[in-house]
Design a protein around this motif. Structure first.
Motif, PDB file in Angstrom:
ATOM      1  N   TYR A 207       0.831  -1.202   0.000  1.00 42.68           N
ATOM      2  CA  TYR A 207       0.000   0.000   0.000  1.00 42.68           C
ATOM      3  C   TYR A 207       0.868   1.256   0.000  1.00 42.68           C
ATOM      4  N   ALA A 208       1.986   1.199   0.683  1.00 43.42           N
ATOM      5  CA  ALA A 208       2.896   2.342   0.705  1.00 43.42           C
ATOM      6  C   ALA A 208       3.537   2.564  -0.666  1.00 43.42           C
ATOM      7  N   PHE A 209       3.952   1.469  -1.325  1.00 44.19           N
ATOM      8  CA  PHE A 209       4.477   1.589  -2.688  1.00 44.19           C
ATOM      9  C   PHE A 209       3.423   2.211  -3.603  1.00 44.19           C
ATOM     10  N   SER A 210       2.180   1.777  -3.460  1.00 45.83           N
ATOM     11  CA  SER A 210       1.092   2.291  -4.285  1.00 45.83           C
ATOM     12  C   SER A 210       0.920   3.787  -4.074  1.00 45.83           C
ATOM     13  N   TYR A 211       1.011   4.231  -2.827  1.00 41.66           N
ATOM     14  CA  TYR A 211       0.903   5.669  -2.535  1.00 41.66           C
ATOM     15  C   TYR A 211       1.995   6.454  -3.251  1.00 41.66           C
ATOM     16  N   ILE A 212       3.234   5.989  -3.140  1.00 37.42           N
ATOM     17  CA  ILE A 212       4.357   6.710  -3.756  1.00 37.42           C
ATOM     18  C   ILE A 212       4.207   6.752  -5.272  1.00 37.42           C
ATOM     19  N   ALA A 213       3.814   5.626  -5.868  1.00 35.76           N
ATOM     20  CA  ALA A 213       3.680   5.553  -7.321  1.00 35.76           C
ATOM     21  C   ALA A 213       2.538   6.413  -7.845  1.00 35.76           C
ATOM     22  N   SER A 214       1.479   6.540  -7.065  1.00 38.94           N
ATOM     23  CA  SER A 214       0.295   7.264  -7.519  1.00 38.94           C
ATOM     24  C   SER A 214       0.353   8.766  -7.231  1.00 38.94           C
ATOM     25  N   THR A 215       1.309   9.176  -6.420  1.00 32.40           N
ATOM     26  CA  THR A 215       1.488  10.604  -6.145  1.00 32.40           C
ATOM     27  C   THR A 215       2.728  11.088  -6.893  1.00 32.40           C
ATOM     28  N   LYS A 216       3.186  12.236  -6.553  1.00 35.26           N
ATOM     29  CA  LYS A 216       4.347  12.795  -7.254  1.00 35.26           C
ATOM     30  C   LYS A 216       5.677  12.295  -6.687  1.00 35.26           C
ATOM     31  N   GLY A 217       5.630  11.406  -5.696  1.00 34.74           N
ATOM     32  CA  GLY A 217       6.864  10.858  -5.149  1.00 34.74           C
ATOM     33  C   GLY A 217       6.983  11.054  -3.656  1.00 34.74           C
ATOM     34  N   LEU A 218       8.155  10.703  -3.114  1.00 34.17           N
ATOM     35  CA  LEU A 218       8.406  10.746  -1.675  1.00 34.17           C
ATOM     36  C   LEU A 218       9.493  11.766  -1.372  1.00 34.17           C
ATOM     37  N   HIS A 219       9.256  12.575  -0.347  1.00 29.45           N
ATOM     38  CA  HIS A 219      10.208  13.622   0.025  1.00 29.45           C
ATOM     39  C   HIS A 219      11.413  13.063   0.774  1.00 29.45           C
ATOM     40  N   ALA A 220      12.464  13.850   0.796  1.00 30.30           N
ATOM     41  CA  ALA A 220      13.668  13.495   1.548  1.00 30.30           C
ATOM     42  C   ALA A 220      13.385  13.553   3.044  1.00 30.30           C
ATOM     43  N   GLU A 221      14.110  12.762   3.800  1.00 25.33           N
ATOM     44  CA  GLU A 221      13.928  12.723   5.257  1.00 25.33           C
ATOM     45  C   GLU A 221      14.177  14.081   5.890  1.00 25.33           C
ATOM     46  N   GLU A 222      15.177  14.810   5.412  1.00 25.11           N
ATOM     47  CA  GLU A 222      15.501  16.103   6.009  1.00 25.11           C
ATOM     48  C   GLU A 222      14.399  17.137   5.759  1.00 25.11           C
ATOM     49  N   ASP A 223      13.626  16.953   4.690  1.00 23.65           N
ATOM     50  CA  ASP A 223      12.528  17.870   4.399  1.00 23.65           C
ATOM     51  C   ASP A 223      11.234  17.481   5.108  1.00 23.65           C
ATOM     52  N   TYR A 224      11.147  16.213   5.499  1.00 23.56           N
ATOM     53  CA  TYR A 224       9.934  15.720   6.157  1.00 23.56           C
ATOM     54  C   TYR A 224      10.381  14.744   7.240  1.00 23.56           C
ATOM     55  N   PRO A 225      10.959  15.265   8.339  1.00 24.57           N
ATOM     56  CA  PRO A 225      11.620  14.417   9.352  1.00 24.57           C
ATOM     57  C   PRO A 225      10.662  13.550  10.162  1.00 24.57           C
ATOM     58  N   TYR A 226      11.239  12.507  10.732  1.00 24.83           N
ATOM     59  CA  TYR A 226      10.473  11.521  11.501  1.00 24.83           C
ATOM     60  C   TYR A 226      10.097  12.070  12.873  1.00 24.83           C
ATOM     61  N   LEU A 227       8.838  11.846  13.277  1.00 29.24           N
ATOM     62  CA  LEU A 227       8.327  12.351  14.545  1.00 29.24           C
ATOM     63  C   LEU A 227       8.077  11.264  15.577  1.00 29.24           C
ATOM     64  N   MET A 228       8.076   9.987  15.153  1.00 27.13           N
ATOM     65  CA  MET A 228       7.771   8.859  16.021  1.00 27.13           C
ATOM     66  C   MET A 228       6.312   8.894  16.493  1.00 27.13           C
ATOM     67  N   GLU A 229       5.466   9.579  15.734  1.00 30.49           N
ATOM     68  CA  GLU A 229       4.037   9.627  16.005  1.00 30.49           C
ATOM     69  C   GLU A 229       3.314  10.063  14.735  1.00 30.49           C
ATOM     70  N   GLU A 230       2.018   9.866  14.715  1.00 30.19           N
ATOM     71  CA  GLU A 230       1.245  10.265  13.542  1.00 30.19           C
ATOM     72  C   GLU A 230       1.050  11.773  13.511  1.00 30.19           C
ATOM     73  N   GLY A 231       1.181  12.345  12.315  1.00 28.84           N
ATOM     74  CA  GLY A 231       0.993  13.777  12.145  1.00 28.84           C
ATOM     75  C   GLY A 231       0.015  14.056  11.021  1.00 28.84           C
ATOM     76  N   THR A 232      -0.062  15.319  10.617  1.00 26.54           N
ATOM     77  CA  THR A 232      -0.941  15.732   9.533  1.00 26.54           C
ATOM     78  C   THR A 232      -0.169  15.745   8.223  1.00 26.54           C
ATOM     79  N   CYS A 233      -0.773  15.229   7.166  1.00 26.35           N
ATOM     80  CA  CYS A 233      -0.117  15.201   5.863  1.00 26.35           C
ATOM     81  C   CYS A 233       0.148  16.627   5.398  1.00 26.35           C
ATOM     82  N   GLU A 234       1.412  16.935   5.154  1.00 25.93           N
ATOM     83  CA  GLU A 234       1.817  18.304   4.860  1.00 25.93           C
ATOM     84  C   GLU A 234       1.890  18.554   3.356  1.00 25.93           C
ATOM     85  N   GLN A 235       0.824  19.066   2.816  1.00 27.74           N
ATOM     86  CA  GLN A 235       0.759  19.344   1.395  1.00 27.74           C
ATOM     87  C   GLN A 235       1.669  20.499   0.988  1.00 27.74           C
ATOM     88  N   LYS A 236       2.008  21.373   1.928  1.00 30.24           N
ATOM     89  CA  LYS A 236       2.827  22.546   1.601  1.00 30.24           C
ATOM     90  C   LYS A 236       4.234  22.157   1.135  1.00 30.24           C
TER      91      LYS A 236
END
Length: 355
Positions: A207-236
Motif C-alpha cells: 500500500y505504501a508503494f502504491s501511494y508513492i507511485a500514484s502521487t508525485k513521489g516521496l520527500h527526503a527525510e531532512e525535508d519531512y523528518p520523523y516524529l515517532m508519532e502520527e501527524g498531519t499530511c503536509e501538502q505545503k
C-alpha cells in the motif's frame, strides 16, 4: 632458576592454559563485552542491581516510581537468564542485553512491531509479471550496503511504523541503483499521508508503494523528518524535490529462489515474524532461532551470503544501530521450509523505477 621456582612457573602456565581452554570452549562469542554482561553478574543480587544501573545509564532509562523500577528489574533479571541460557547452547547466533531488556515479550510486541494484515488482504503488485523470473547465474553473495544503495540504520521508536521503514529502504535502494544518488527518504510522509495504512498502528508495504507511485513521489527525510508519532499530511511540501517510482511488484509467494533473484538486483521489502524472544535480544551471528510465520514486522532484505557453511539473508531492521549487528540481522536461508525462516519468503515485494 631453582627447582621450586620452575615448578611454580610451570603450574602457573598450566592453570593459565586450562583457563584459556575454558574461555575458548564457551558458547559465548569472542568479544564477550558485546553481550552486555559477564558471568559474575549472575552470581548475586548486588551484582545484578549494579548491572541494571549500568544498563539504565547506557540506554538512558528512567522510571516514574520505585515500584516501576523494581518491576523492570524483575523483567531485566528474567530476560538476562534467558539470554545467558540461550548463549550457552552454542547456537549459530547469540543474544545480548539491548535496549529491550526491561520489557516483557508482550510489551515488546505491542510497541515495536507494526505489520498489519488484519482485514487487509494483500493485493498483487502493479504488474502481475515478476521481472526477475528468468534471472540466472546469480552471484554467490550480494551486499547492497557495499554497493552504496543502503542508508544508515534508522529507529522507528515506539511507533508501529515498521512497514514505512521497510518501504523506504527498498525505494532508497532502487533510486540509488537507477540514478546513482543515495537519498534518505521520509517514513513520516508515509505515516501521515498513506491513507490505506494505519500510521503507528501498522500497515503494509504494498500500500505504501502504491501511494508513492500514484502521487508525485516521496520527500527526503531532512525535508519531512520523523516524529515517532502520527501527524498531519503536509501538502505545503509539494514544491520540494521528491524521489519517484514507477510502480511495484510482488515476489512469488513462498519461493526462496524468487526472493534471491529479486535480491540480486535490488533491496527488497520483506515481512517476518519478529515477536520471538530470541529475535528481541538478537546480538549477532546467523540467526536460526525459533519463530513461526505469523507475519508481524516489516523489514528490508539488503543482501545474502554464506558463513561457515551457513547460508543467510542480510536484513536491515528499524530498531536502531544498537540492536543486532549494528542494526542488521543475518537470517538463515535454505532451511527446508517453503515459507523460509520466520516466514521471510511469504510476502516480499519491491518498487520499480524506469528512470
Amino acid at each position: 632458576m631453582s627447582m621450586a621456582t620452575s615448578i611454580t612457573a610451570n603450574l602457573a602456565l598450566f592453570l593459565l592454559c586450562i583457563n584459556l581452554i575454558n574461555i575458548m570452549s564457551s558458547a559465548l562469542p569472542p568479544d564477550f563485552s558485546i553481550l552486555g554482561y559477564s558471568d559474575e553478574d549472575l552470581t548475586s543480587p548486588d551484582k545484578l542491581i549494579h548491572l541494571f544501573e549500568l544498563w539504565m545509564s547506557k540506554h538512558s532509562k528512567s522510571y516514574s516510581s520505585l515500584e516501576e523500577k523494581l518491576m523492570r528489574l524483575e523483567l531485566f533479571e528474567d530476560n538476562l537468564k534467558h539470554i545467558d541460557e540461550t548463549n550457552r547452547k552454542q547456537r549459530s547466533y547469540w543474544l545480548g542485553l539491548n535496549a529491550f531488556a526491561d520489557m516483557s515479550q508482550d510489551e515488546f510486541k505491542a510497541k515495536y512491531l507494526g505489520l498489519n494484515q488484519i482485514g487487509v488482504p494483500r493485493s498483487r503488485g502493479s504488474s502481475s509479471v515478476f521481472r526477475y523470473e528468468n534471472a540466472g547465474d546469480l552471484p554467490k553473495s550480494v551486499d547492497w550496503r557495499k554497493k552504496g544503495a543502503v542508508t544508515r540504520v534508522k529507529d522507528q521508536g515506539q511507533c508501529g511504523s515498521c512497514w514505512a521503514f521497510s518501504t523506504v529502504a527498498a525505494v532508497e535502494g532502487i533510486n540509488q541503483i537507477v540514478t546513482g544518488n543515495l537519498t534518505s527518504l521520509s517514513e513520516q510522509e508515509l505515516i501521515d499521508c498513506s491513507s490505506e495504512n494505519n500510521g503507528c498502528n501498522g500497515g503494509l508495504m504494498d500500500y505504501a508503494f502504491s501511494y508513492i507511485a500514484s502521487t508525485k513521489g516521496l520527500h527526503a527525510e531532512e525535508d519531512y523528518p520523523y516524529l515517532m508519532e502520527e501527524g498531519t499530511c503536509e501538502q505545503k511540501k509539494a514544491d520540494l524535490e521528491v524521489v519517484t517510482i514507477s510502480g511495484y511488484e510482488d515476489v512469488p509467494e513462498n519461493s526462496e529462489e524468487s526472493l534471491m533473484k529479486a535480491l540480486a538486483h535490488q533491496p527488497v521489502s520483506v515481512a517476518i515474524e519478529a515477536s520471538g524472544r530470541d529475535f528481541q535480544f538478537y546480538s549477532g551471528g546467523v540467526y536460526d532461532g525459533h519463530c513461526g510465520s505469523e507475519l508481524d514486522h516489516g523489514v528490508a532484505a539488503v543482501g545474502y551470503g554464506s558463513s561457515k557453511g551457513q547460508d543467510y539473508i542480510v536484513v536491515k531492521n528499524s530498531w536502531g544501530s544498537r540492536w543486532g549487528e549494528k542494526g542488521y540481522i543475518r537470517m538463515k536461508r535454505n532451511t527446508g521450509r517453503i515459507e523460509g525462516l520466520c516466514g521471510i519468503n511469504k510476502m516480499a515485494s519491491y518498487p520499480t523505477k524506469d528512470q
